[in-house]
Write a protein that holds these residues in place. Structure first.
Motif, PDB file in Angstrom:
ATOM      1  N   ALA A 145       0.852  -1.181   0.000  1.00 39.01           N
ATOM      2  CA  ALA A 145       0.000   0.000   0.000  1.00 39.01           C
ATOM      3  C   ALA A 145       0.892   1.237   0.000  1.00 39.01           C
ATOM      4  N   ASN A 146       0.282   2.392  -0.209  1.00 40.49           N
ATOM      5  CA  ASN A 146       0.973   3.668  -0.066  1.00 40.49           C
ATOM      6  C   ASN A 146       1.015   4.014   1.417  1.00 40.49           C
ATOM      7  N   TRP A 147       2.162   4.457   1.891  1.00 40.66           N
ATOM      8  CA  TRP A 147       2.324   4.919   3.267  1.00 40.66           C
ATOM      9  C   TRP A 147       2.656   6.404   3.167  1.00 40.66           C
ATOM     10  N   ALA A 148       1.726   7.265   3.540  1.00 41.10           N
ATOM     11  CA  ALA A 148       1.899   8.705   3.382  1.00 41.10           C
ATOM     12  C   ALA A 148       2.059   9.388   4.737  1.00 41.10           C
ATOM     13  N   PHE A 149       3.022  10.289   4.805  1.00 41.81           N
ATOM     14  CA  PHE A 149       3.335  11.069   5.999  1.00 41.81           C
ATOM     15  C   PHE A 149       3.161  12.532   5.623  1.00 41.81           C
ATOM     16  N   THR A 150       2.412  13.279   6.424  1.00 42.13           N
ATOM     17  CA  THR A 150       2.071  14.647   6.026  1.00 42.13           C
ATOM     18  C   THR A 150       3.168  15.663   6.278  1.00 42.13           C
ATOM     19  N   GLU A 151       4.148  15.335   7.112  1.00 42.24           N
ATOM     20  CA  GLU A 151       5.237  16.266   7.425  1.00 42.24           C
ATOM     21  C   GLU A 151       6.552  15.494   7.512  1.00 42.24           C
ATOM     22  N   PRO A 152       7.669  16.156   7.231  1.00 42.43           N
ATOM     23  CA  PRO A 152       8.961  15.496   7.454  1.00 42.43           C
ATOM     24  C   PRO A 152       9.231  15.385   8.950  1.00 42.43           C
ATOM     25  N   GLY A 153      10.075  14.421   9.312  1.00 41.24           N
ATOM     26  CA  GLY A 153      10.451  14.267  10.715  1.00 41.24           C
ATOM     27  C   GLY A 153      10.435  12.812  11.130  1.00 41.24           C
ATOM     28  N   SER A 154      10.517  12.593  12.433  1.00 45.45           N
ATOM     29  CA  SER A 154      10.554  11.251  12.997  1.00 45.45           C
ATOM     30  C   SER A 154       9.174  10.880  13.546  1.00 45.45           C
ATOM     31  N   TYR A 155       8.722   9.671  13.217  1.00 41.71           N
ATOM     32  CA  TYR A 155       7.419   9.172  13.639  1.00 41.71           C
ATOM     33  C   TYR A 155       7.582   7.856  14.393  1.00 41.71           C
ATOM     34  N   THR A 156       6.765   7.662  15.401  1.00 45.56           N
ATOM     35  CA  THR A 156       6.594   6.350  16.022  1.00 45.56           C
ATOM     36  C   THR A 156       5.158   5.940  15.736  1.00 45.56           C
ATOM     37  N   VAL A 157       5.034   4.802  15.064  1.00 51.10           N
ATOM     38  CA  VAL A 157       3.728   4.293  14.656  1.00 51.10           C
ATOM     39  C   VAL A 157       3.518   2.958  15.379  1.00 51.10           C
ATOM     40  N   SER A 158       2.440   2.854  16.150  1.00 53.11           N
ATOM     41  CA  SER A 158       2.160   1.647  16.936  1.00 53.11           C
ATOM     42  C   SER A 158       1.032   0.844  16.296  1.00 53.11           C
ATOM     43  N   PHE A 159       1.311  -0.439  16.071  1.00 54.54           N
ATOM     44  CA  PHE A 159       0.328  -1.371  15.532  1.00 54.54           C
ATOM     45  C   PHE A 159       0.083  -2.491  16.528  1.00 54.54           C
ATOM     46  N   THR A 160      -1.167  -2.970  16.586  1.00 59.81           N
ATOM     47  CA  THR A 160      -1.528  -4.125  17.414  1.00 59.81           C
ATOM     48  C   THR A 160      -2.064  -5.231  16.514  1.00 59.81           C
TER      49      THR A 160
END
Length: 184
Positions: A145-160
């Motif tokens: 899929a496409n993974w889109a981020f709206t701003e530059p920088g560092s992200y922590t993404v939590s999945f369960t």
């Protein structure tokens, strides 16, 4: 850091009645614990939001977001999710993958292109709908899929990851944090 190639960001297996969730680097045949790897959306992932209203969930037409594309581009990370669970082990041969939280400078959307991308979202941290960021996946799925981020920088993404064995026994859910470096 992984910045190019085929990677299943959320790889799911079932071992001894428990989910094992990992990052599967398909290019090198290596599995990583999510905490041990940073996934990069390079500056070349910059994408202009189209004027089509089906993409308005990404921002205003003409805005720049950073997108890991659904189709393979050798210069970018090709991100997906997959599961390798034997048929008949899970109830209905499915499990649930839920986006729990996003910490970072912007929002994250995971979607597929199609007739209308807004209707093909798996996850969208910016839609304001609590509890809607869950999708049921086949026990032997492999989805890009496409993974889109709206701003530059560092992200922590939590999945369960959660599910139920075929005999009705709940499998303990597992939550993992994934780190993305976007246009840094």
């Amino acid at each position: 850091m992984i910045s190019t190639g085929h990677v299943d960001v959320v790889g799911v297996e079932l071992e001894d009645g428990a989910f094992h969730v990992h990052v599967h680097d398909e290019e090198n045949g290596v599995e990583y614990e999510p905490a041990d790897v940073v996934l990069a959306a390079l500056p070349g992932s910059a994408y202009t939001v189209p004027s089509d209203t089906c993409y308005s969930f990404l921002g205003e037409a003409g805005d720049t977001v950073y997108r890991l594309p659904q189709t393979q581009n050798p210069d970018l990370l090709w991100a997906g999710f997959s599961a390798h669970i034997d048929a008949g082990v899970l109830q209905n041969d499915t499990f649930t993958l839920s986006l729990e939280s996003v910490t970072g400078p912007g929002d994250v959307s995971v979607y597929q292109d199609g007739l209308c991308a807004a209707d093909s979202r798996f996850f969208d941290s910016g839609d304001g709908i609590d509890g809607a960021d869950a999708t049921e996946l086949d026990a032997h799925s492999h989805v890009h899929a496409n993974w889109a981020f709206t701003e530059p920088g560092s992200y922590t993404v939590s999945f369960t990851v959660s599910g139920t064995l075929a005999d009705g026994t709940a499998v303990p859910s597992v939550t993992e944090d994934y780190t993305f470096s976007v246009a840094e």
